[in-house]
Design a protein around this motif. Sequence first.
Motif, mmCIF file in Angstrom:
data_model
loop_
_atom_site.group_PDB
_atom_site.id
_atom_site.type_symbol
_atom_site.label_atom_id
_atom_site.label_comp_id
_atom_site.label_asym_id
_atom_site.label_seq_id
_atom_site.Cartn_x
_atom_site.Cartn_y
_atom_site.Cartn_z
ATOM 1 N N ILE A 77 7.474 -8.807 -0.829
ATOM 2 C CA ILE A 77 6.731 -8.067 0.198
ATOM 3 C C ILE A 77 6.271 -6.723 -0.353
ATOM 4 O O ILE A 77 5.118 -6.316 -0.160
ATOM 5 N N VAL A 78 7.166 -6.010 -1.033
ATOM 6 C CA VAL A 78 6.848 -4.688 -1.574
ATOM 7 C C VAL A 78 5.690 -4.778 -2.565
ATOM 8 O O VAL A 78 4.719 -4.003 -2.501
ATOM 9 N N SER A 80 3.425 -7.232 -2.977
ATOM 10 C CA SER A 80 2.195 -7.687 -2.319
ATOM 11 C C SER A 80 1.513 -6.549 -1.580
ATOM 12 O O SER A 80 0.291 -6.379 -1.652
ATOM 13 N N ARG A 81 2.321 -5.736 -0.903
ATOM 14 C CA ARG A 81 1.747 -4.626 -0.131
ATOM 15 C C ARG A 81 1.276 -3.496 -1.042
ATOM 16 O O ARG A 81 0.188 -2.943 -0.855
ATOM 17 N N ALA A 82 2.079 -3.155 -2.041
ATOM 18 C CA ALA A 82 1.747 -2.033 -2.920
ATOM 19 C C ALA A 82 0.522 -2.334 -3.777
ATOM 20 O O ALA A 82 -0.343 -1.477 -3.965
ATOM 21 N N LYS A 84 -1.715 -4.637 -3.104
ATOM 22 C CA LYS A 84 -2.824 -5.126 -2.260
ATOM 23 C C LYS A 84 -3.363 -6.459 -2.783
ATOM 24 O O LYS A 84 -4.572 -6.669 -2.909
ATOM 25 N N ARG A 86 -2.859 -10.912 -2.511
ATOM 26 C CA ARG A 86 -2.407 -11.965 -1.601
ATOM 27 C C ARG A 86 -1.845 -13.178 -2.336
ATOM 28 O O ARG A 86 -1.338 -14.092 -1.706
ATOM 29 N N ASN A 103 0.455 -14.754 0.629
ATOM 30 C CA ASN A 103 0.729 -14.023 1.864
ATOM 31 C C ASN A 103 1.155 -14.966 2.974
ATOM 32 O O ASN A 103 1.982 -14.621 3.822
ATOM 33 N N THR A 107 4.502 -14.639 5.176
ATOM 34 C CA THR A 107 4.457 -14.610 6.634
ATOM 35 C C THR A 107 5.335 -15.698 7.231
ATOM 36 O O THR A 107 6.111 -15.454 8.168
ATOM 37 N N GLU A 145 8.912 1.542 4.902
ATOM 38 C CA GLU A 145 8.200 2.801 5.104
ATOM 39 C C GLU A 145 9.082 3.859 5.750
ATOM 40 O O GLU A 145 9.896 3.571 6.622
ATOM 41 N N SER A 156 12.066 0.965 -0.842
ATOM 42 C CA SER A 156 10.762 0.508 -1.325
ATOM 43 C C SER A 156 10.449 1.110 -2.690
ATOM 44 O O SER A 156 9.890 0.449 -3.568
ATOM 45 N N ARG A 217 1.185 5.330 -5.583
ATOM 46 C CA ARG A 217 2.067 5.060 -4.447
ATOM 47 C C ARG A 217 3.048 6.217 -4.253
ATOM 48 O O ARG A 217 3.692 6.675 -5.211
#
Length: 234
Positions: A77-78, A80-82, A84, A86, A103, A107, A145, A156, A217
């Motif tokens: 998750i970290v 994929s989000r950091a 950006k 998928r 992604n 999910t 966060e 994170s 980041r």
Amino acid sequence: LPSDKLTTAIDLMVTKRVSCIVVTEKNIPVGIITERDLVKVLHNPEVHQSLASIMISQVMASPIITLKETDSFYDAIVVSRAEKVRHLPVINARNELAGLITNTDLTNAYVHIIELQAEQVANSVAEQTRDLAEKNEELLLLSMEDHLMCIGNRRSMEAGLQHTHEQATRNQQNYSVILFDVDYFKSYNDHYGHSAGDEALRQISKQLKSVTRGTDRLYRYGGEEILLLLPGAN
């Protein structure tokens, strides 16, 4: 707009790093263009023929962002989000391809966790309070966060640092770290109160975010300490 050129949508998807564009008329949604729609266009025989000379190596993203088989769900998750992204290829101990995380996979896994939690809570009304407390603690651990400063938290940060270091080592790239420490924060906090101190930290975070790159980041390292991670910077 529906009357805009398709290249306008493609340019937006590339520059904004998004997978779809909503089409509107007078701000009312009337359609959507996704990556699959673009693939259908590219499959047109005329377009397909004009692309015949292009090699995959000219189009592919490289170096690639990967996960290890031993990485956790939280690590996925970290990253994929950091980053950006998928789609995250998974490698084994020999750096060979072992699988792919998308992604959708993340999910589905997260929904499954929530469903399991709901089922556990529903199984026993008598244990509901205790179960809820435990699940809330688990959800807190999954949090990425710092809600005050709206940047990454310490957990994170640790995952982000480890992933960036491994990627930089594997791809022989640079990365840098900057650690900020707010001067006189305790004195300010004692004099003006905790609410004013919180607002000061929010403003500092907002200012830092306004002058960093999209790939950089920010993380809350400690009380008034902020860590900035700069992938690709020497």
